[in-house]
Design a protein around this motif. Structure first.
Motif, mmCIF file in Angstrom:
data_model
loop_
_atom_site.group_PDB
_atom_site.id
_atom_site.type_symbol
_atom_site.label_atom_id
_atom_site.label_comp_id
_atom_site.label_asym_id
_atom_site.label_seq_id
_atom_site.Cartn_x
_atom_site.Cartn_y
_atom_site.Cartn_z
ATOM 1 N N ARG A 358 0.834 -1.213 0.000
ATOM 2 C CA ARG A 358 0.000 0.000 0.000
ATOM 3 C C ARG A 358 0.861 1.252 0.000
ATOM 4 O O ARG A 358 0.545 2.245 -0.667
ATOM 5 N N GLY A 359 1.970 1.212 0.739
ATOM 6 C CA GLY A 359 2.871 2.352 0.781
ATOM 7 C C GLY A 359 3.546 2.608 -0.557
ATOM 8 O O GLY A 359 3.767 3.764 -0.947
ATOM 9 N N ILE A 360 3.889 1.535 -1.262
ATOM 10 C CA ILE A 360 4.502 1.678 -2.586
ATOM 11 C C ILE A 360 3.525 2.343 -3.557
ATOM 12 O O ILE A 360 3.900 3.220 -4.350
ATOM 13 N N ARG A 361 2.262 1.920 -3.487
ATOM 14 C CA ARG A 361 1.254 2.503 -4.386
ATOM 15 C C ARG A 361 1.031 3.987 -4.095
ATOM 16 O O ARG A 361 0.837 4.789 -5.009
ATOM 17 N N SER A 362 1.062 4.351 -2.795
ATOM 18 C CA SER A 362 0.788 5.741 -2.429
ATOM 19 C C SER A 362 2.043 6.595 -2.344
ATOM 20 O O SER A 362 1.957 7.815 -2.178
ATOM 21 N N GLU A 364 4.357 6.535 0.070
ATOM 22 C CA GLU A 364 4.646 6.942 1.442
ATOM 23 C C GLU A 364 5.880 6.202 1.954
ATOM 24 O O GLU A 364 5.817 5.015 2.271
ATOM 25 N N SER A 365 6.998 6.909 2.059
ATOM 26 C CA SER A 365 8.236 6.265 2.490
ATOM 27 C C SER A 365 8.163 5.809 3.945
ATOM 28 O O SER A 365 8.767 4.794 4.315
ATOM 29 N N TRP A 366 7.449 6.549 4.798
ATOM 30 C CA TRP A 366 7.323 6.153 6.209
ATOM 31 C C TRP A 366 6.677 4.782 6.322
ATOM 32 O O TRP A 366 7.131 3.933 7.085
ATOM 33 N N VAL A 367 5.629 4.577 5.560
ATOM 34 C CA VAL A 367 4.915 3.303 5.593
ATOM 35 C C VAL A 367 5.809 2.176 5.077
ATOM 36 O O VAL A 367 5.892 1.097 5.678
ATOM 37 N N ILE A 368 6.504 2.422 3.974
ATOM 38 C CA ILE A 368 7.374 1.396 3.384
ATOM 39 C C ILE A 368 8.509 1.028 4.330
ATOM 40 O O ILE A 368 8.774 -0.149 4.586
ATOM 41 N N ARG A 411 -2.887 4.134 8.782
ATOM 42 C CA ARG A 411 -4.236 4.415 8.288
ATOM 43 C C ARG A 411 -4.813 5.691 8.870
ATOM 44 O O ARG A 411 -5.964 6.021 8.603
ATOM 45 N N MET A 412 -4.001 6.415 9.674
ATOM 46 C CA MET A 412 -4.478 7.644 10.309
ATOM 47 C C MET A 412 -3.819 8.843 9.647
ATOM 48 O O MET A 412 -2.616 9.074 9.818
ATOM 49 N N ASN A 416 0.586 12.093 12.013
ATOM 50 C CA ASN A 416 1.895 12.756 11.916
ATOM 51 C C ASN A 416 1.838 14.215 12.357
ATOM 52 O O ASN A 416 2.796 14.954 12.228
ATOM 53 N N THR A 417 0.678 14.633 12.879
ATOM 54 C CA THR A 417 0.509 16.027 13.282
ATOM 55 C C THR A 417 1.485 16.389 14.393
ATOM 56 O O THR A 417 1.580 15.715 15.400
ATOM 57 N N GLY A 418 2.236 17.451 14.189
ATOM 58 C CA GLY A 418 3.152 17.916 15.221
ATOM 59 C C GLY A 418 4.479 17.211 15.250
ATOM 60 O O GLY A 418 5.334 17.531 16.059
ATOM 61 N N THR A 419 4.673 16.252 14.372
ATOM 62 C CA THR A 419 5.938 15.520 14.424
ATOM 63 C C THR A 419 7.075 16.362 13.879
ATOM 64 O O THR A 419 6.884 17.208 13.022
ATOM 65 N N ARG A 420 8.273 16.084 14.432
ATOM 66 C CA ARG A 420 9.453 16.821 14.002
ATOM 67 C C ARG A 420 10.417 15.915 13.257
ATOM 68 O O ARG A 420 11.562 16.277 13.024
ATOM 69 N N LEU A 421 9.960 14.730 12.899
ATOM 70 C CA LEU A 421 10.847 13.786 12.248
ATOM 71 C C LEU A 421 10.938 14.066 10.764
ATOM 72 O O LEU A 421 10.004 14.582 10.140
ATOM 73 N N GLN A 422 12.052 13.690 10.198
ATOM 74 C CA GLN A 422 12.259 13.843 8.774
ATOM 75 C C GLN A 422 12.689 12.520 8.187
ATOM 76 O O GLN A 422 13.459 11.779 8.793
ATOM 77 N N GLU A 423 12.183 12.198 7.022
ATOM 78 C CA GLU A 423 12.635 11.004 6.314
ATOM 79 C C GLU A 423 13.911 11.349 5.561
ATOM 80 O O GLU A 423 13.951 12.298 4.786
ATOM 81 N N ALA A 424 14.985 10.602 5.836
ATOM 82 C CA ALA A 424 16.252 10.845 5.157
ATOM 83 C C ALA A 424 16.144 10.433 3.696
ATOM 84 O O ALA A 424 15.259 9.695 3.302
ATOM 85 N N SER A 425 17.067 10.902 2.936
ATOM 86 C CA SER A 425 17.001 10.681 1.488
ATOM 87 C C SER A 425 17.272 9.261 1.093
ATOM 88 O O SER A 425 16.995 8.870 -0.026
ATOM 89 N N ASN A 426 17.857 8.438 2.010
ATOM 90 C CA ASN A 426 18.167 7.055 1.616
ATOM 91 C C ASN A 426 16.962 6.177 1.748
ATOM 92 O O ASN A 426 17.052 5.007 1.788
#
Length: 426
Positions: A358-362, A364-368, A411-412, A416-426
């Motif tokens: 599902r993450g691949i289709r959308s 979303e790197s966080w999900v993957i 599924r929510m 991620n509201t208020g989060t300060r995390l960042q997905e790195a480029s790798n």
């Protein structure tokens, strides 16, 4: 000095728990992974640090409710039902146990896993909280591995590396599988971190975890590590570079590890002639033979002590336990226990696989990333469990809980509201 340092850590974690109850859950994950009292002196080694922090966290939850008049939200997941049925089966099989007193004692030990798990599922409700929870688990075991990895390098890889004394991962085989389970969590942390210095520190921790796992001299751990590494390569965004790094690691291992280690690992391909495997196979046959005559109630906890007492042909029966999580749960809790336990493990792996798709289709790197790394961790456990009796591992149930939270947060849209995390480029 160690007692003073550990006491300061405990007081600090309790203070954080009183400020924010979910900090207490993160602290519990850290203490459960590190088992720091194993390294304490006379006072701290007898102080139940985990229990103290758990009680403080529960108190913090009550105080927080008294202030806000609002309980954390309760959510539904099929794994909670299966988990409840599994522990209910543990209670039932204990009533028919071959060794009632021993089985009851073991049951009380294992039931203690449930309250912290429920607290985790209750209080961790955002991606940011989950991030710190996963980091605490990975960093806790990694810090133990740093000590073992450093020692291995300094001694020329000749001595075996062990986990925290008197813990579930204290043995060399168990510690190797635990490291195979937390390396994907470290990679997940790496992928969510953009700070250059921290990224290099995590890379170094991963390298030392590999060194510590290899220097455990565990054949089952090596197989678990290999399968997990293959999954990491498969999910890497830079597969060619990952393959080069794996090849480099294998080459360095072959050069630096002693000949005795290589000789021991070569027996994996000739396991049928190995006396250790033959003894385990004999124990499995004894257990499965008992299961045929008692398919519904099994033998209860620690049933191997009674079943294998008459099994004399492969050494001392006092040390001949099941040496397999699958045989252990089947023989001790019957077919119902095996089905429930397998449903939890395999069902969660399937759910994570569907989440990755599902993450691949959308896009979303966080999900993957979370789905892939948690799946790799559970697969590492499943492979290690083939030749180790690790059915009731707290670490496994923790990873299952993290998977439940990830599946829910994926599924929510507002998780991620208020989060300060960042997905790195790798």
């Amino acid at each position: 000095m160690r007692d003073i340092a550990l006491l300061i850590i405990l007081v600090g974690l309790c203070w954080l728990a009183l400020l924010r109850p979910w900090f207490g859950v993160v602290g519990l994950a850290l203490l459960g992974a590190m088992h720091p009292q194993s390294y304490g002196g006379e006072f701290m080694s007898r102080l139940p640090m985990f229990k103290v922090l758990f009680l403080i966290t529960c108190l913090a939850v009550v105080v927080d409710y008294w202030k806000t008049r609002q309980w954390p939200k309760v959510f539904w997941d099929w794994r909670l039902v299966v988990l409840g049925l599994l522990f209910a089966d543990f209670v039932i099989t204990t009533q028919f146990a071959l060794l009632p007193d021993t089985s009851r004692g073991r049951l009380f030990e294992i039931i203690k896993i449930i309250p912290p798990l429920l607290l985790t599922l209750w209080l961790i409700d955002t991606r940011e909280k989950l991030h710190y929870l996963i980091v605490a688990t990975a960093a806790g075991i990694a810090m133990v591995a740093l000590k073992g990895g450093y020692w291995a390098v300094m001694t020329g890889f000749g001595d075996r590396v062990y986990g925290p004394p008197d813990s579930q991962i204290g043995g060399n085989n168990e510690f190797a599988v635990a490291l195979a389970m937390i390396i994907p969590l470290l990679i997940l942390w790496l992928r969510q971190t953009s700070d250059a210095a921290l990224r290099w520190a995590i890379v170094a921790a991963v390298a030392l975890c590999y060194i510590a796992a290899l220097t455990s001299w565990s054949r089952g751990g090596l197989v678990s590590l290999t399968v997990m590494s293959a999954m990491l390569v498969w999910h890497s965004k830079h597969q060619f570079m990952a393959i080069i790094l794996v090849a480099l690691g294998v080459g360095l291992s072959l050069i630096n590890l002693p000949d005795e280690w290589l000789t021991r690992m070569e027996t994996i391909s000739t396991y049928q002639q190995d006396l250790s495997f033959q003894s385990r196979q004999g124990a499995w046959e004894q257990g499965l033979s008992y299961l045929k005559s008692n398919p519904w109630t099994g033998s209860g906890f620690e049933g191997w002590r009674a079943i294998n007492a008459s099994f004399q042909s492969f050494g001392d029966p006092d040390t001949l336990d099941w040496h397999s999580a699958y045989v252990e749960v089947a023989v001790e809790h019957g077919i119902p226990g095996l089905l429930l336990w397998s449903t939890l493990l395999i069902g969660t792996i399937i759910s994570l696989s569907l989440m990755i798709r599902r993450g691949i289709r959308s896009g979303e790197s966080w999900v993957i990333n979370h789905g892939a790394m948690l799946r790799a961790s559970l697969v590492a456990y499943g492979i290690g469990g083939i030749t180790l009796g690790i059915t009731y591992w707290e670490l496994m149930f923790q990873i299952l809980a993290y998977s439940v939270i990830v599946l829910r947060l994926s599924r929510m849209p507002d998780a991620n509201t208020g989060t300060r995390l960042q997905e790195a480029s790798n």
